[in-house]
Enzyme design. Structure first.
Site, PDB file in Angstrom:
ATOM      1  CE  LYS A  86      -4.602  -1.783   1.510  1.00  0.00           C
ATOM      2  NZ  LYS A  86      -5.544  -1.749   2.827  1.00  0.00           N
TER       3      LYS A  86
ATOM      4  NE  ARG B 246      -7.796  -7.823   0.778  1.00  0.00           N
ATOM      5  CZ  ARG B 246      -7.255  -6.909   0.083  1.00  0.00           C
ATOM      6  NH1 ARG B 246      -6.253  -6.105   0.249  1.00  0.00           N
ATOM      7  NH2 ARG B 246      -7.861  -6.998  -1.098  1.00  0.00           N
TER       8      ARG B 246
HETATM    9  C1  8Y4 Z   1      -0.919  -1.180  -3.786  1.00  0.00           C
HETATM   10  C2  8Y4 Z   1      -1.597  -2.489  -3.107  1.00  0.00           C
HETATM   11  C3  8Y4 Z   1      -2.166  -0.218  -3.852  1.00  0.00           C
HETATM   12  C4  8Y4 Z   1      -2.840  -2.629  -2.674  1.00  0.00           C
HETATM   13  C5  8Y4 Z   1      -3.307  -0.274  -3.138  1.00  0.00           C
HETATM   14  C6  8Y4 Z   1      -3.697  -1.479  -2.522  1.00  0.00           C
HETATM   15  C7  8Y4 Z   1      -8.263  -3.983   2.425  1.00  0.00           C
HETATM   16  C8  8Y4 Z   1      -9.399  -4.830   2.199  1.00  0.00           C
HETATM   17  C9  8Y4 Z   1      -8.382  -3.637   0.343  1.00  0.00           C
HETATM   18  C10 8Y4 Z   1      -7.734  -3.880   3.774  1.00  0.00           C
HETATM   19  C11 8Y4 Z   1      -9.798  -5.369   4.135  1.00  0.00           C
HETATM   20  C12 8Y4 Z   1      -5.496  -2.437  -1.587  1.00  0.00           C
HETATM   21  C13 8Y4 Z   1     -10.404  -5.300   0.043  1.00  0.00           C
HETATM   22  C14 8Y4 Z   1      -7.101  -1.987  -1.320  1.00  0.00           C
HETATM   23  N1  8Y4 Z   1      -7.657  -3.214   1.334  1.00  0.00           N
HETATM   24  N2  8Y4 Z   1     -10.057  -5.463   3.008  1.00  0.00           N
HETATM   25  N3  8Y4 Z   1      -9.510  -4.614   0.846  1.00  0.00           N
HETATM   26  N4  8Y4 Z   1      -8.533  -4.873   4.637  1.00  0.00           N
HETATM   27  N5  8Y4 Z   1     -10.270  -6.363   5.060  1.00  0.00           N
HETATM   28  N6  8Y4 Z   1      -5.122  -1.770  -2.075  1.00  0.00           N
HETATM   29  O1  8Y4 Z   1      -6.889  -3.355   4.274  1.00  0.00           O
HETATM   30  O2  8Y4 Z   1      -5.405  -3.642  -1.293  1.00  0.00           O
HETATM   31  S1  8Y4 Z   1      -8.252  -3.312  -1.141  1.00  0.00           S
END
Ligand code: 8Y4
Length: 283
Positions: A228, A262
């Site tokens: 992230k 996750r």
């Molecule tokens: C790079 C990698 C850039 C990842 C953006 C992202 C969470 C989640 C997401 C979380 C739970 C994401 C569906 C966002 N984040 N569910 N979901 N907790 N429970 N962005 O932190 O991974 S999506």
């Protein structure tokens, strides 16, 4: 002399998650930007292969998501989301030994994937959509409630907190109460601080440092920080260079008591978890 303790065994459909240990949840995107060029059938096979690799690498859960929560991502109809997710859930359920989490806010999707073998509902909107509380309750599945102010589209517009940890905790406590009123008992709930959702870098770092305060709510924590932007910003790294930052936060989250991580990089994170578990189980 036996003592009575809260159960660490969480029923997830036809499987059980033992929350005495820390688990790795592998991320499986089935949004069109993650589809292969060959269309839906090729995409289904690619998703299955990816899920299988994550299970072989030690994931005990896979999180299947058909709606992008990126700011500015197109809004997807519940039917389109279901068309993307349902075949993946059905085939994973038949072919792999893993708990299927479904990342959705859509009541129709919750109902259908529960029928197809899903084991957990992961709703970044914490069941705030119309009909979501009722749909999730009827599935009998556990639910992950995540903190987020606003919607994915507008959430990064100047978020403000007077008492970050207190407000995140109060939000999750309120959503747990709404769940209880709808027939979702607290023993079916997993809580998530919601890293990257309506939070600045300083908010994310501070919430991470103090996340153990959320354990006072009495439920297991799920943490999602893999790749992230908080890592990108802290280290000045593009998204494809965030592995070591992600692993550092995975180790730290486990140390602070998180029970589900996750992640994108399952094999690497499983090594981190197993190494820490080996030390923690020593005399
Ligand atoms: C790079 C990698 C850039 C990842 C953006 C992202 C969470 C989640 C997401 C979380 C739970 C994401 C569906 C966002 N984040 N569910 N979901 N907790 N429970 N962005 O932190 O991974 S999506």
């Amino acid at each position: 002399m036996t003592s009575v303790q809260p159960s660490t065994r969480l029923p997830c459909g036809n499987r059980v998650l033992d929350l005495a240990h820390t688990h790795v949840m592998g991320i499986l995107n089935v949004t069109p930007d993650s589809f292969s060029d060959g269309g839906r059938f090729a995409a289904l096979d690619a998703a299955l292969r990816h899920a299988e690799l994550m299970v072989l690498a030690g994931a005990t859960l896979v999180d299947v998501g058909g709606e992008s929560t990126r700011p500015g991502a197109p809004i997807v109809s519940q039917q389109e989301e279901l068309d993307r997710v349902a075949p993946v859930v059905e085939r994973i359920s038949r072919e792999l030994d893993v708990i299927i989490s479904v990342d959705t806010s859509a009541p129709v999707v919750m109902t259908e994937v529960a029928r197809l073998g899903a084991g957990l509902i992961n709703d970044v909107r914490s069941l705030r959509r119309e009909g979501a509380l009722q749909a999730a309750a009827a599935t009998g599945l556990p639910v992950c409630l995540m903190h987020m102010l606003g919607e994915p589209g507008d959430m990064q517009n100047n978020p403000h907190y007077d008492d970050l940890v207190g407000e995140v905790s109060a939000f999750l406590a309120d959503r747990m109460q709404q769940c209880a009123a709808a027939g979702i008992a607290s023993d079916r709930i997993i809580l998530d601080p919601g890293f990257g959702f309506a939070k600045t870098l300083q908010h994310n770092l501070s919430l991470f440092k103090h996340m153990d305060a959320l354990l006072l709510l009495g439920r297991p924590l799920l943490v999602g920080v893999s790749r992230k932007s908080m890592i990108g910003q802290a280290l000045n790294r593009p998204v494809d260079e965030r592995l070591y930052g992600s692993l550092a936060l995975a180790a730290l989250a486990m140390n602070k008591g998180a029970r589900i991580l996750r992640v994108h990089d399952v094999a690497q994170t499983v090594d981190v978890v197993r190494m820490i578990a080996a030390v923690e189980s020593a005399d």
